[in-house]
Design a protein around this motif. Structure first.
Motif, PDB file in Angstrom:
ATOM      1  N   ALA A 117       0.830  -1.209   0.000  1.00 46.88           N
ATOM      2  CA  ALA A 117       0.000   0.000   0.000  1.00 46.88           C
ATOM      3  C   ALA A 117       0.864   1.258   0.000  1.00 46.88           C
ATOM      4  O   ALA A 117       0.572   2.222  -0.721  1.00 46.88           O
ATOM      5  CB  ALA A 117      -0.934  -0.016   1.208  1.00 46.88           C
ATOM      6  N   ASP A 118       1.932   1.245   0.799  1.00 47.98           N
ATOM      7  CA  ASP A 118       2.808   2.412   0.837  1.00 47.98           C
ATOM      8  C   ASP A 118       3.511   2.611  -0.506  1.00 47.98           C
ATOM      9  O   ASP A 118       3.725   3.750  -0.948  1.00 47.98           O
ATOM     10  CB  ASP A 118       3.855   2.244   1.938  1.00 47.98           C
ATOM     11  CG  ASP A 118       3.271   2.404   3.330  1.00 47.98           C
ATOM     12  OD1 ASP A 118       2.234   3.088   3.458  1.00 47.98           O
ATOM     13  OD2 ASP A 118       3.837   1.849   4.284  1.00 47.98           O
ATOM     14  N   ALA A 119       3.877   1.518  -1.158  1.00 44.30           N
ATOM     15  CA  ALA A 119       4.516   1.620  -2.469  1.00 44.30           C
ATOM     16  C   ALA A 119       3.577   2.285  -3.474  1.00 44.30           C
ATOM     17  O   ALA A 119       4.001   3.136  -4.266  1.00 44.30           O
ATOM     18  CB  ALA A 119       4.928   0.239  -2.957  1.00 44.30           C
ATOM     19  N   LEU A 120       2.302   1.914  -3.433  1.00 46.49           N
ATOM     20  CA  LEU A 120       1.333   2.508  -4.360  1.00 46.49           C
ATOM     21  C   LEU A 120       1.044   3.968  -4.007  1.00 46.49           C
ATOM     22  O   LEU A 120       0.779   4.785  -4.894  1.00 46.49           O
ATOM     23  CB  LEU A 120       0.042   1.687  -4.351  1.00 46.49           C
ATOM     24  CG  LEU A 120       0.200   0.267  -4.921  1.00 46.49           C
ATOM     25  CD1 LEU A 120      -1.072  -0.546  -4.704  1.00 46.49           C
ATOM     26  CD2 LEU A 120       0.558   0.316  -6.404  1.00 46.49           C
ATOM     27  N   LYS A 121       1.115   4.314  -2.711  1.00 51.34           N
ATOM     28  CA  LYS A 121       0.950   5.715  -2.317  1.00 51.34           C
ATOM     29  C   LYS A 121       2.092   6.568  -2.878  1.00 51.34           C
ATOM     30  O   LYS A 121       1.893   7.713  -3.255  1.00 51.34           O
ATOM     31  CB  LYS A 121       0.914   5.826  -0.790  1.00 51.34           C
ATOM     32  CG  LYS A 121      -0.385   5.381  -0.157  1.00 51.34           C
ATOM     33  CD  LYS A 121      -0.321   5.529   1.363  1.00 51.34           C
ATOM     34  CE  LYS A 121      -1.586   5.036   2.026  1.00 51.34           C
ATOM     35  NZ  LYS A 121      -1.482   5.122   3.511  1.00 51.34           N
ATOM     36  N   VAL A 122       3.286   5.997  -2.911  1.00 49.44           N
ATOM     37  CA  VAL A 122       4.426   6.725  -3.487  1.00 49.44           C
ATOM     38  C   VAL A 122       4.152   7.035  -4.951  1.00 49.44           C
ATOM     39  O   VAL A 122       4.436   8.142  -5.430  1.00 49.44           O
ATOM     40  CB  VAL A 122       5.728   5.910  -3.330  1.00 49.44           C
ATOM     41  CG1 VAL A 122       6.858   6.529  -4.154  1.00 49.44           C
ATOM     42  CG2 VAL A 122       6.134   5.833  -1.866  1.00 49.44           C
ATOM     43  N   TYR A 123       3.590   6.068  -5.677  1.00 54.31           N
ATOM     44  CA  TYR A 123       3.281   6.301  -7.094  1.00 54.31           C
ATOM     45  C   TYR A 123       2.278   7.443  -7.240  1.00 54.31           C
ATOM     46  O   TYR A 123       2.446   8.326  -8.090  1.00 54.31           O
ATOM     47  CB  TYR A 123       2.723   5.033  -7.745  1.00 54.31           C
ATOM     48  CG  TYR A 123       2.393   5.236  -9.196  1.00 54.31           C
ATOM     49  CD1 TYR A 123       3.386   5.161 -10.174  1.00 54.31           C
ATOM     50  CD2 TYR A 123       1.087   5.536  -9.609  1.00 54.31           C
ATOM     51  CE1 TYR A 123       3.098   5.381 -11.508  1.00 54.31           C
ATOM     52  CE2 TYR A 123       0.799   5.758 -10.943  1.00 54.31           C
ATOM     53  CZ  TYR A 123       1.793   5.673 -11.887  1.00 54.31           C
ATOM     54  OH  TYR A 123       1.503   5.901 -13.212  1.00 54.31           O
ATOM     55  N   GLN A 124       1.234   7.436  -6.408  1.00 52.65           N
ATOM     56  CA  GLN A 124       0.240   8.501  -6.497  1.00 52.65           C
ATOM     57  C   GLN A 124       0.863   9.852  -6.155  1.00 52.65           C
ATOM     58  O   GLN A 124       0.520  10.872  -6.754  1.00 52.65           O
ATOM     59  CB  GLN A 124      -0.934   8.200  -5.551  1.00 52.65           C
ATOM     60  CG  GLN A 124      -1.748   6.972  -5.939  1.00 52.65           C
ATOM     61  CD  GLN A 124      -2.306   7.050  -7.361  1.00 52.65           C
ATOM     62  OE1 GLN A 124      -2.709   8.130  -7.816  1.00 52.65           O
ATOM     63  NE2 GLN A 124      -2.323   5.922  -8.060  1.00 52.65           N
ATOM     64  N   SER A 125       1.810   9.856  -5.213  1.00 53.28           N
ATOM     65  CA  SER A 125       2.470  11.105  -4.821  1.00 53.28           C
ATOM     66  C   SER A 125       3.323  11.667  -5.955  1.00 53.28           C
ATOM     67  O   SER A 125       3.236  12.865  -6.273  1.00 53.28           O
ATOM     68  CB  SER A 125       3.340  10.853  -3.583  1.00 53.28           C
ATOM     69  OG  SER A 125       4.099  11.994  -3.268  1.00 53.28           O
ATOM     70  N   VAL A 126       4.124  10.821  -6.575  1.00 48.94           N
ATOM     71  CA  VAL A 126       4.980  11.317  -7.660  1.00 48.94           C
ATOM     72  C   VAL A 126       4.126  11.696  -8.869  1.00 48.94           C
ATOM     73  O   VAL A 126       4.442  12.661  -9.580  1.00 48.94           O
ATOM     74  CB  VAL A 126       6.068  10.286  -8.037  1.00 48.94           C
ATOM     75  CG1 VAL A 126       5.487   9.004  -8.583  1.00 48.94           C
ATOM     76  CG2 VAL A 126       7.033  10.893  -9.055  1.00 48.94           C
TER      77      VAL A 126
END
Length: 267
Positions: free
Chosen positions: A216-225
């Motif tokens: 989940a945190d990995a996918l949040k990073v994608y949304q952030s970038v």
């Protein structure tokens, strides 16, 4: 003697450090160190100090700074001086002295070769040693590795900063290859904060988080970038980031950490 310009300029002789309080003399020494053992003309030095708007007595002023620099570098009981007058300017002879800004790219080159040979542990040590030389931007100015001086200092600082970014990326790659993904996460969060437009660090962070069972945190990073790139540049993330997001969503087992290399016995 050791010259250190990867941060506020200082000179080390044994266990003692000395600094120059006069900014213009600092600039002169920095330029001569960047071009160590090469001729630097009067015009080049004056442009580094004053830019295009030279004062009336710029040449005389430069001679004063050179004189002050020679006094500063003069060692008791040692004949001669590292700064030589050579028409149409000056040369700083390094001799047996060392310069941290020369050691840094040399260490990165060695680490790069070790990385190509998949000697990840040795390469990581080399990259870490190189990064440990950094104390801040050249002349201690600016916050992004560049300084508002002349073309020699500014260009050199920009070049070194690019090498530093590559070194950081390669160090993380080594740690990921060695299965040290949890160790890499903190470093990568800091790197993405410092370099919000560098997609390579986001890709490595997503991979490190995924391997740390934090999908989940990995996918949040994608949304952030993705939001950062859209807001700042009107762009979508590049193909590597998009492919990684899809792979994480599908639970691609190929993303898992590679097995640690087998210990080689001596022959």
């Amino acid at each position: 003697m050791r010259y250190e310009i990867l941060g506020p300029l200082r000179i080390r002789e044994g266990n003692k450090h000395s600094t120059i309080n006069a900014q213009k003399v600092e600039i002169v020494l920095t330029v001569l160190l960047i071009r160590a053992d090469q001729l630097v003309s009067l015009e080049q030095l004056m442009r580094e100090i004053w830019g295009e708007d030279l004062p009336r007595r710029a040449t005389a002023g430069l001679h004063v700074y050179i004189s002050q620099l020679r006094k500063f570098l003069k060692l008791p009981g040692v004949a001669g001086n590292p700064v030589e007058t050579r028409a149409p300017g000056y040369v700083l002879h390094k001799g047996d002295d060392t310069i941290d800004a020369q050691e840094f790219p040399e260490l990165v080159d060695v680490g790069r070769s070790l990385l190509r040979e998949k000697r990840y542990d040795e390469a990581a040590s080399c990259f870490a040693e190189a990064l440990a030389l950094w104390r801040g931007p050249i002349l201690g100015q600016g916050g992004n590795g560049t300084v508002a001086n002349g073309p020699i200092v500014d260009g050199f600082a920009t070049w070194l900063n690019e090498i530093r970014l590559e070194c950081q990326e390669m160090l993380v790659e080594c740690r990921l290859q060695l299965g040290r993904h949890r160790e890499a996460v903190g470093m990568l969060y800091a790197l993405t904060a410092e370099n919000p437009m560098c997609e390579a660090f986001y890709r490595q962070l997503m991979l490190a988080l995924y391997r740390s069972e934090r999908q989940a945190d990995a996918l949040k990073v994608y949304q952030s970038v993705r939001k950062t790139l859209n807001d700042e540049l009107g762009l979508e993330p590049g193909r590597p980031l998009q492919d990684l997001q899809r792979a994480i969503l599908s639970g691609d087992t190929h993303l898992m950490a590679p097995p640690p290399p087998l210990a080689m016995s001596g022959s």
